[in-house]
Design an enzyme around this catalytic site. Structure first.
Site, mmCIF file in Angstrom:
data_model
loop_
_atom_site.group_PDB
_atom_site.id
_atom_site.type_symbol
_atom_site.label_atom_id
_atom_site.label_comp_id
_atom_site.label_asym_id
_atom_site.label_seq_id
_atom_site.Cartn_x
_atom_site.Cartn_y
_atom_site.Cartn_z
ATOM 1 N N GLU A 71 -0.889 10.606 1.292
ATOM 2 C CA GLU A 71 -2.269 10.118 1.239
ATOM 3 C C GLU A 71 -2.723 9.655 2.610
ATOM 4 O O GLU A 71 -3.841 9.938 3.052
ATOM 5 C CB GLU A 71 -2.370 8.944 0.239
ATOM 6 C CG GLU A 71 -3.800 8.452 -0.004
ATOM 7 C CD GLU A 71 -4.258 7.340 0.933
ATOM 8 O OE1 GLU A 71 -5.460 7.044 0.948
ATOM 9 O OE2 GLU A 71 -3.438 6.770 1.679
ATOM 10 N N ASP A 116 0.871 -1.192 0.000
ATOM 11 C CA ASP A 116 0.000 0.000 0.000
ATOM 12 C C ASP A 116 0.897 1.228 0.000
ATOM 13 O O ASP A 116 1.472 1.563 1.026
ATOM 14 C CB ASP A 116 -0.914 -0.045 1.222
ATOM 15 C CG ASP A 116 -1.752 1.211 1.386
ATOM 16 O OD1 ASP A 116 -1.878 1.966 0.416
ATOM 17 O OD2 ASP A 116 -2.280 1.427 2.494
ATOM 18 N N HIS A 176 -2.124 -2.493 6.226
ATOM 19 C CA HIS A 176 -1.705 -1.651 7.360
ATOM 20 C C HIS A 176 -1.153 -2.481 8.526
ATOM 21 O O HIS A 176 -1.594 -2.338 9.671
ATOM 22 C CB HIS A 176 -2.854 -0.742 7.843
ATOM 23 C CG HIS A 176 -3.070 0.437 6.917
ATOM 24 N ND1 HIS A 176 -3.499 1.670 7.348
ATOM 25 C CD2 HIS A 176 -2.905 0.561 5.575
ATOM 26 C CE1 HIS A 176 -3.577 2.493 6.313
ATOM 27 N NE2 HIS A 176 -3.224 1.837 5.228
HETATM 28 ZN ZN ZN Z 1 -3.278 3.316 0.079
#
Ligand code: ZN
Length: 351
Positions: free
Chosen positions: A209, A177, A320
């Site tokens: 982001e 990510d 995450h």
């Molecule tokens: Zn992302």
């Protein structure tokens, strides 16, 4: 560049939110053969333009930052306190190795230590650690020794684990990510090299982001796209303990088309344009079940007078966290879909 090598290069680049320079420099080298011009703006967004024959501007966006940490305090005895830049579940942070970038440009390794069961009080055994109680041990014993390494309050850090390939189909990395999204754009530009395109393609590799779509906000304003496509990674939760209705996407079922998250409700015409194109070109795809989350589309679609924006996300397990897993067929199918989208862009913009 071959896909696994490309993913490894991008995923292992250091780039927590606000410190994405190494990722941008790596991408500049990778896309230079495929674009007409490039610039890095004041915030650090890398904006690359591939001129088309017509007057439609397509913005392809992926974010360069990864979830990370920042050193917040140096103890006199050389231990480092830290906080997250964003995106972490604090319960899973303890007992991991960290890489800290020093002012000398070197990388300092450390470990987020926790006391062993031998010395834990019985009443503390079931309690999660709080981030503010954790510390990094970099193996030195004074604040002076920390300073000599070029580590200070404000030094950025990420989890230390390197890219791994588990088998011919599955890879595992810290920053999938959204380096996988960045890699989709690189592969798309590579696939379209030498072909005449009507749309001017602006590849935007956006910073920050994870802390609130900050880079994409200023990038979309400059680029003034007619249409935008955000390339992301998203939660695949097809594993034990999660009911089907809480699984936003599934592994191996192709790129996920986002219909709604916390940042945007995709216009029906945009969703249909993407899914019909996938069907026409026999690219497997899935809807992302609306369940939280947000992407740079949240900023881009509200830029200036509004921008028709779609989001295509690669399913990724264990989002995450210190490692995330991705299937290469999902990645390749996303590249195929985005390549067709770019080829057909002006038509899609008029729907
Ligand atoms: Zn992302």
């Amino acid at each position: 560049m071959e896909t696994v090598e490309l993913l490894q290069t991008l995923c292992d680049a250091f780039g927590p939110s606000g410190f994405e320079e190494e990722v941008a420099e790596t991408l500049q080298r990778l896309i230079a053969p495929y674009v007409d011009e490039m610039r890095v703006d004041a915030l650090g967004n890398l904006i690359a333009i591939r001129r088309g024959t017509g007057d439609t501007t397509l913005m392809l966006d992926a974010h360069t930052d990864e979830i990370g940490f920042i050193i917040s305090y140096i103890e006199e005895n050389g231990f480092l306190r830290f906080t997250q830049t964003s995106g972490w579940d604090a319960r899973i942070v303890p007992s991991h190795a960290l890489t800290i970038r020093s002012d000398h440009g070197t990388f300092v390794k450390g470990y987020i230590g926790t006391p062993p069961p031998h010395i834990l009080r019985p009443e503390d055994r079931d309690k999660p650690y709080k981030l503010e109680d954790l510390f990094v041990d970099i193996g030195v014993d004074s604040a002076e020794a920390v300073a000599a390494l070029g580590v200070r309050v404000g030094s950025p850090a990420v989890i230390a684990y390197p890219f791994e390939q588990l088998n011919e189909q599955v890879v595992m990395a810290r920053a999938i990510d959204d380096r996988a999204g960045c890699a989709v754009i690189v592969k798309t530009l590579e696939a379209l090299a030498g072909q005449e395109l009507e749309a001017t393609v602006v590849a935007c590799f956006s910073v920050q982001e994870e802390v609130g779509l900050r880079g994409a906000t200023t990038a979309a304003y400059q680029i003034e796209p007619d249409i935008a496509l955000v390339l992301e990674t998203t939660v695949a939760a097809d594993y034990p303990g999660i009911e089907p209705q809480r699984r936003p996407t599934r592994f191996g079922h192709g790129p996920a088309v986002v219909v709604m998250d916390n940042s945007m409700i995709t216009r029906g015409a945009t969703v249909r344009a993407i899914t019909e194109l996938a069907d026409e070109h026999l690219v497997p795809w899935q809807y992302r079940i609306p369940y939280g989350g947000g992407t740079n589309a949240g900023a881009i679609h509200r830029s200036r007078g509004g921008v028709q924006t779609g989001v295509v996300s690669i399913p990724v397990r264990y989002f995450h966290s210190p490692y995330a897993l991705m299937r290469l067929d999902d990645f390749e199918n996303t590249v195929r879909l985005v390549t067709e989208f770019t080829r057909h862009c002006p038509g899609l913009a008029r729907r």
